[in-house]
Design a protein around this motif. Structure first.
Motif, PDB file in Angstrom:
ATOM      1  N   SER A   1      12.262  12.479 -35.996  1.00  0.00           N
ATOM      2  CA  SER A   1      12.696  13.702 -36.662  1.00  0.00           C
ATOM      3  C   SER A   1      14.137  13.553 -37.132  1.00  0.00           C
ATOM      4  O   SER A   1      14.866  12.686 -36.641  1.00  0.00           O
ATOM      5  CB  SER A   1      12.572  14.906 -35.722  1.00  0.00           C
ATOM      6  N   ARG A   2      14.524  14.406 -38.067  1.00  0.00           N
ATOM      7  CA  ARG A   2      15.892  14.413 -38.584  1.00  0.00           C
ATOM      8  C   ARG A   2      16.543  15.763 -38.257  1.00  0.00           C
ATOM      9  O   ARG A   2      15.910  16.804 -38.389  1.00  0.00           O
ATOM     10  CB  ARG A   2      15.917  14.221 -40.097  1.00  0.00           C
ATOM     11  N   ASP A   3      17.808  15.716 -37.856  1.00  0.00           N
ATOM     12  CA  ASP A   3      18.593  16.929 -37.637  1.00  0.00           C
ATOM     13  C   ASP A   3      19.653  16.971 -38.738  1.00  0.00           C
ATOM     14  O   ASP A   3      20.672  16.271 -38.668  1.00  0.00           O
ATOM     15  CB  ASP A   3      19.231  16.905 -36.250  1.00  0.00           C
ATOM     16  N   ASN A   4      19.408  17.793 -39.741  1.00  0.00           N
ATOM     17  CA  ASN A   4      20.305  17.825 -40.897  1.00  0.00           C
ATOM     18  C   ASN A   4      21.678  18.400 -40.575  1.00  0.00           C
ATOM     19  O   ASN A   4      22.640  18.164 -41.310  1.00  0.00           O
ATOM     20  CB  ASN A   4      19.668  18.634 -42.026  1.00  0.00           C
ATOM     21  N   THR A   5      21.789  19.161 -39.513  1.00  0.00           N
ATOM     22  CA  THR A   5      23.087  19.755 -39.161  1.00  0.00           C
ATOM     23  C   THR A   5      24.003  18.759 -38.475  1.00  0.00           C
ATOM     24  O   THR A   5      25.213  18.968 -38.409  1.00  0.00           O
ATOM     25  CB  THR A   5      22.898  20.967 -38.249  1.00  0.00           C
ATOM     26  N   LYS A   6      23.412  17.669 -37.951  1.00  0.00           N
ATOM     27  CA  LYS A   6      24.206  16.704 -37.187  1.00  0.00           C
ATOM     28  C   LYS A   6      24.155  15.301 -37.787  1.00  0.00           C
ATOM     29  O   LYS A   6      24.714  14.379 -37.185  1.00  0.00           O
ATOM     30  CB  LYS A   6      23.704  16.653 -35.737  1.00  0.00           C
ATOM     31  N   ASN A   7      23.507  15.136 -38.940  1.00  0.00           N
ATOM     32  CA  ASN A   7      23.330  13.811 -39.544  1.00  0.00           C
ATOM     33  C   ASN A   7      22.743  12.832 -38.526  1.00  0.00           C
ATOM     34  O   ASN A   7      23.230  11.694 -38.360  1.00  0.00           O
ATOM     35  CB  ASN A   7      24.663  13.269 -40.081  1.00  0.00           C
ATOM     36  N   THR A   8      21.714  13.269 -37.842  1.00  0.00           N
ATOM     37  CA  THR A   8      21.137  12.498 -36.746  1.00  0.00           C
ATOM     38  C   THR A   8      19.631  12.345 -36.939  1.00  0.00           C
ATOM     39  O   THR A   8      18.953  13.278 -37.367  1.00  0.00           O
ATOM     40  CB  THR A   8      21.414  13.221 -35.414  1.00  0.00           C
ATOM     41  N   VAL A   9      19.132  11.171 -36.592  1.00  0.00           N
ATOM     42  CA  VAL A   9      17.697  10.947 -36.532  1.00  0.00           C
ATOM     43  C   VAL A   9      17.330  10.694 -35.070  1.00  0.00           C
ATOM     44  O   VAL A   9      18.039   9.981 -34.364  1.00  0.00           O
ATOM     45  CB  VAL A   9      17.258   9.774 -37.438  1.00  0.00           C
ATOM     46  N   ASN A  10      16.263  11.325 -34.623  1.00  0.00           N
ATOM     47  CA  ASN A  10      15.839  11.243 -33.225  1.00  0.00           C
ATOM     48  C   ASN A  10      14.477  10.574 -33.109  1.00  0.00           C
ATOM     49  O   ASN A  10      13.647  10.660 -34.021  1.00  0.00           O
ATOM     50  CB  ASN A  10      15.764  12.644 -32.620  1.00  0.00           C
ATOM     51  N   LEU A  11      14.272   9.919 -31.977  1.00  0.00           N
ATOM     52  CA  LEU A  11      12.964   9.356 -31.656  1.00  0.00           C
ATOM     53  C   LEU A  11      12.594   9.838 -30.258  1.00  0.00           C
ATOM     54  O   LEU A  11      13.162   9.367 -29.270  1.00  0.00           O
ATOM     55  CB  LEU A  11      12.984   7.826 -31.713  1.00  0.00           C
ATOM     56  N   GLN A  12      11.684  10.782 -30.194  1.00  0.00           N
ATOM     57  CA  GLN A  12      11.187  11.276 -28.914  1.00  0.00           C
ATOM     58  C   GLN A  12      10.044  10.369 -28.470  1.00  0.00           C
ATOM     59  O   GLN A  12       9.042  10.243 -29.193  1.00  0.00           O
ATOM     60  CB  GLN A  12      10.708  12.716 -29.042  1.00  0.00           C
ATOM     61  N   MET A  13      10.201   9.756 -27.316  1.00  0.00           N
ATOM     62  CA  MET A  13       9.212   8.798 -26.820  1.00  0.00           C
ATOM     63  C   MET A  13       8.585   9.356 -25.555  1.00  0.00           C
ATOM     64  O   MET A  13       9.279   9.547 -24.544  1.00  0.00           O
ATOM     65  CB  MET A  13       9.885   7.451 -26.541  1.00  0.00           C
ATOM     66  N   ASN A  14       7.304   9.625 -25.603  1.00  0.00           N
ATOM     67  CA  ASN A  14       6.557  10.157 -24.469  1.00  0.00           C
ATOM     68  C   ASN A  14       5.521   9.159 -23.986  1.00  0.00           C
ATOM     69  O   ASN A  14       5.133   8.237 -24.713  1.00  0.00           O
ATOM     70  CB  ASN A  14       5.862  11.461 -24.865  1.00  0.00           C
ATOM     71  N   ASN A  15       5.071   9.363 -22.765  1.00  0.00           N
ATOM     72  CA  ASN A  15       4.035   8.501 -22.183  1.00  0.00           C
ATOM     73  C   ASN A  15       4.391   7.017 -22.359  1.00  0.00           C
ATOM     74  O   ASN A  15       3.584   6.211 -22.829  1.00  0.00           O
ATOM     75  CB  ASN A  15       2.681   8.798 -22.826  1.00  0.00           C
ATOM     76  N   LEU A  16       5.596   6.691 -21.964  1.00  0.00           N
ATOM     77  CA  LEU A  16       6.085   5.328 -22.162  1.00  0.00           C
ATOM     78  C   LEU A  16       5.318   4.335 -21.302  1.00  0.00           C
ATOM     79  O   LEU A  16       4.871   4.656 -20.195  1.00  0.00           O
ATOM     80  CB  LEU A  16       7.577   5.269 -21.854  1.00  0.00           C
ATOM     81  N   ARG A  17       5.190   3.134 -21.843  1.00  0.00           N
ATOM     82  CA  ARG A  17       4.461   2.048 -21.184  1.00  0.00           C
ATOM     83  C   ARG A  17       5.406   0.872 -20.969  1.00  0.00           C
ATOM     84  O   ARG A  17       6.378   0.716 -21.715  1.00  0.00           O
ATOM     85  CB  ARG A  17       3.292   1.602 -22.066  1.00  0.00           C
ATOM     86  N   PRO A  18       5.106   0.003 -20.005  1.00  0.00           N
ATOM     87  CA  PRO A  18       5.971  -1.177 -19.813  1.00  0.00           C
ATOM     88  C   PRO A  18       6.121  -2.012 -21.080  1.00  0.00           C
ATOM     89  O   PRO A  18       7.188  -2.595 -21.312  1.00  0.00           O
ATOM     90  CB  PRO A  18       5.235  -1.941 -18.708  1.00  0.00           C
ATOM     91  N   GLU A  19       5.097  -2.056 -21.910  1.00  0.00           N
ATOM     92  CA  GLU A  19       5.177  -2.848 -23.141  1.00  0.00           C
ATOM     93  C   GLU A  19       6.091  -2.221 -24.197  1.00  0.00           C
ATOM     94  O   GLU A  19       6.352  -2.837 -25.247  1.00  0.00           O
ATOM     95  CB  GLU A  19       3.785  -3.098 -23.739  1.00  0.00           C
ATOM     96  N   ASP A  20       6.587  -1.009 -23.952  1.00  0.00           N
ATOM     97  CA  ASP A  20       7.582  -0.411 -24.840  1.00  0.00           C
ATOM     98  C   ASP A  20       8.995  -0.912 -24.533  1.00  0.00           C
ATOM     99  O   ASP A  20       9.940  -0.593 -25.261  1.00  0.00           O
ATOM    100  CB  ASP A  20       7.563   1.117 -24.718  1.00  0.00           C
ATOM    101  N   THR A  21       9.142  -1.663 -23.463  1.00  0.00           N
ATOM    102  CA  THR A  21      10.442  -2.193 -23.096  1.00  0.00           C
ATOM    103  C   THR A  21      10.988  -3.095 -24.206  1.00  0.00           C
ATOM    104  O   THR A  21      10.324  -4.029 -24.643  1.00  0.00           O
ATOM    105  CB  THR A  21      10.351  -2.987 -21.784  1.00  0.00           C
ATOM    106  N   ALA A  22      12.194  -2.786 -24.686  1.00  0.00           N
ATOM    107  CA  ALA A  22      12.797  -3.531 -25.794  1.00  0.00           C
ATOM    108  C   ALA A  22      14.183  -2.968 -26.071  1.00  0.00           C
ATOM    109  O   ALA A  22      14.577  -1.929 -25.515  1.00  0.00           O
ATOM    110  CB  ALA A  22      11.940  -3.407 -27.049  1.00  0.00           C
ATOM    111  N   VAL A  23      14.900  -3.653 -26.942  1.00  0.00           N
ATOM    112  CA  VAL A  23      16.111  -3.072 -27.525  1.00  0.00           C
ATOM    113  C   VAL A  23      15.678  -2.330 -28.786  1.00  0.00           C
ATOM    114  O   VAL A  23      14.999  -2.900 -29.646  1.00  0.00           O
ATOM    115  CB  VAL A  23      17.152  -4.151 -27.870  1.00  0.00           C
TER     116      VAL A  23
END
Length: 128
Positions: free
Chosen positions: A72-94
């Motif tokens: 999602s984008r927050d236009n008031t803060k010039n920010t892009v967010n990534l909400q990550m749910n139900n994380l798995r070990p294979e999501d481990t990364a930079v």
């Protein structure tokens, strides 16, 4: 010069959630598609995760994260967010925030080409 600053990484157990944020300048925010990539140690290429166009009205996801991650984008803060749910070990990364002047025609576009600019990255570790 495009500058991207990520925050919000950390360590969680499998099934948990994290929210990543990326802040940039107003110029970059309003004129670029924004997205997230990730890289596992030992792998040469960054993997496409998600992208969003400049209005926020169109999004792409890699199949591996579809239904679990939300960009999602927050236009008031010039920010892009990534909400990550139900994380798995294979999501481990930079995880890297990214920007590109072109919004491609589908996830495969960024899988093949990447984006033009990247931040320094933030570590996400998911333990089993």
């Amino acid at each position: 010069q495009v500058q991207l600053a990520e925050s919000g990484g950390g360590e969680v157990q499998a099934g948990g959630s994290l929210n990543l944020s990326c802040t940039t300048s107003e110029h970059t925010f309003s004129r670029h598609a924004l997205g997230w990539f990730r890289q596992v140690p030992g792998k040469e290429r960054r993997e496409f995760v998600s992208a969003i166009n400049w209005t926020g009205g169109q999004t792409y996801y890699a199949n591996s994260v579809k239904g679990r991650f939300t960009i999602s984008r927050d236009n008031t803060k010039n920010t892009v967010n990534l909400q990550m749910n139900n994380l798995r070990p294979e999501d481990t990364a930079v995880y890297y925030c990214a920007a590109d002047p072109i919004f491609g025609s589908g996830p495969f576009y960024y899988t093949a080409k990447g984006m033009s600019y990247y931040g320094k990255g933030t570590q996400v570790t998911v333990s089993s």
